[in-house]
Design a protein around this motif. Structure first.
Motif, mmCIF file in Angstrom:
data_model
loop_
_atom_site.group_PDB
_atom_site.id
_atom_site.type_symbol
_atom_site.label_atom_id
_atom_site.label_comp_id
_atom_site.label_asym_id
_atom_site.label_seq_id
_atom_site.Cartn_x
_atom_site.Cartn_y
_atom_site.Cartn_z
ATOM 1 N N PRO A 36 58.346 22.572 15.316
ATOM 2 C CA PRO A 36 59.093 23.028 16.478
ATOM 3 C C PRO A 36 59.166 24.548 16.513
ATOM 4 O O PRO A 36 59.140 25.211 15.485
ATOM 5 N N ASN A 38 61.665 26.212 17.305
ATOM 6 C CA ASN A 38 63.020 26.675 17.057
ATOM 7 C C ASN A 38 63.101 27.331 15.683
ATOM 8 O O ASN A 38 62.798 26.710 14.658
ATOM 9 N N ALA A 67 69.332 23.088 20.139
ATOM 10 C CA ALA A 67 68.194 22.363 20.730
ATOM 11 C C ALA A 67 68.321 20.862 20.535
ATOM 12 O O ALA A 67 67.491 20.244 19.874
ATOM 13 N N ASP A 70 65.301 18.550 21.401
ATOM 14 C CA ASP A 70 64.060 18.738 20.654
ATOM 15 C C ASP A 70 63.639 17.415 20.006
ATOM 16 O O ASP A 70 64.480 16.618 19.602
#
Length: 179
Positions: A36, A38, A67, A70
Motif C-alpha cells: 500500500p 500509505n 485509510a 485500504d
C-alpha cells in the motif's frame, strides 16, 4: 580383447553423456506483491519486521485511522491482534480478532484470527469457550484443510475437560480431513 574395448568405449560414452551440461531451468519472474502507498502502514510493517512492536502497534493504529478503506486493513487488524497477544493483552487481542471476523468475514486471515482466539482461550483454561467458538466456526466452513486445526483444538479442549469420547471423535474428524 575386442569385447574389453567395446565395454570401455561404452563406459566412456555413458560417463561423457552423464557429464554433459544440463539446460538451465526457465525461471518466470513472479509479480511482487503490491504494497500500500500509505506511509503509516509501511512504517508499521518495517517496525514489525524489526521487532519494534510498540512502534508497529502505533503505526497500524495510525493506518487504521487514516485509510480504513485500504485493502490492507484486515492485515493491519490481524497484526494488531498478534501484537496484543505478544504483549500479554489477551482480552484486547480477542476483541481485535472478533472485529476482524465481523468486519471482514471474507478475508483469508479470518481462520488464522479465529485459531489465535481459540489458542488464547485454551491457554486461559476456558475450554468450554474453545469448544463453543470452535464448533461454531467449524460448521459453516467448507475447505477441509481449514477445518483440521479447529478439529484438533476442539479435541484438545474436550481432552482437557476430561470428555475423552468427544475428544476421540474430533481427533478422528481431524485425521479424516488429512486424507
Amino acid at each position: 580383447m575386442a569385447s574389453i574395448y567395446r565395454t570401455v568405449i561404452l563406459f566412456l560414452m555413458v560417463v561423457y553423456s552423464g557429464c554433459a551440461p544440463k539446460p538451465l531451468p526457465v525461471s518466470i519472474p513472479t509479480p511482487v506483491p503490491a504494497m500500500p502507498g500509505n506511509q503509516a502502514y509501511q512504517d508499521a510493517e518495517q517496525a514489525f519486521e524489526n521487532g519494534l512492536y510498540a512502534e508497529a502497534l502505533d503505526g497500524y493504529n495510525l493506518f487504521l485511522r487514516e485509510a480504513y478503506e485500504d485493502p490492507f486493513v484486515d492485515d493491519a487488524l490481524f497484526k494488531i491482534g498478534r501484537l496484543y497477544r505478544l504483549a500479554g493483552r489477551d482480552d484486547d487481542a480477542i476483541a481485535v480478532f472478533f472485529r476482524l471476523n465481523r468486519e471482514f468475514p471474507e478475508s483469508d486471515l479470518v481462520p488464522g484470527a479465529m485459531l489465535e482466539t481459540l489458542n488464547i482461550l485454551f491457554d486461559g483454561g476456558n475450554f468450554e469457550s474453545v469448544v463453543k467458538y470452535g464448533l461454531a466456526y467449524i460448521e459453516p466452513t467448507d475447505p477441509e484443510l481449514i477445518r483440521m486445526p479447529f478439529f484438533f483444538m476442539v479435541a484438545d479442549a474436550y481432552e482437557a475437560m476430561g470428555v475423552h469420547l468427544e475428544a476421540a471423535r474430533y481427533y478422528y474428524r481431524a485425521w479424516n480431513t488429512c486424507f
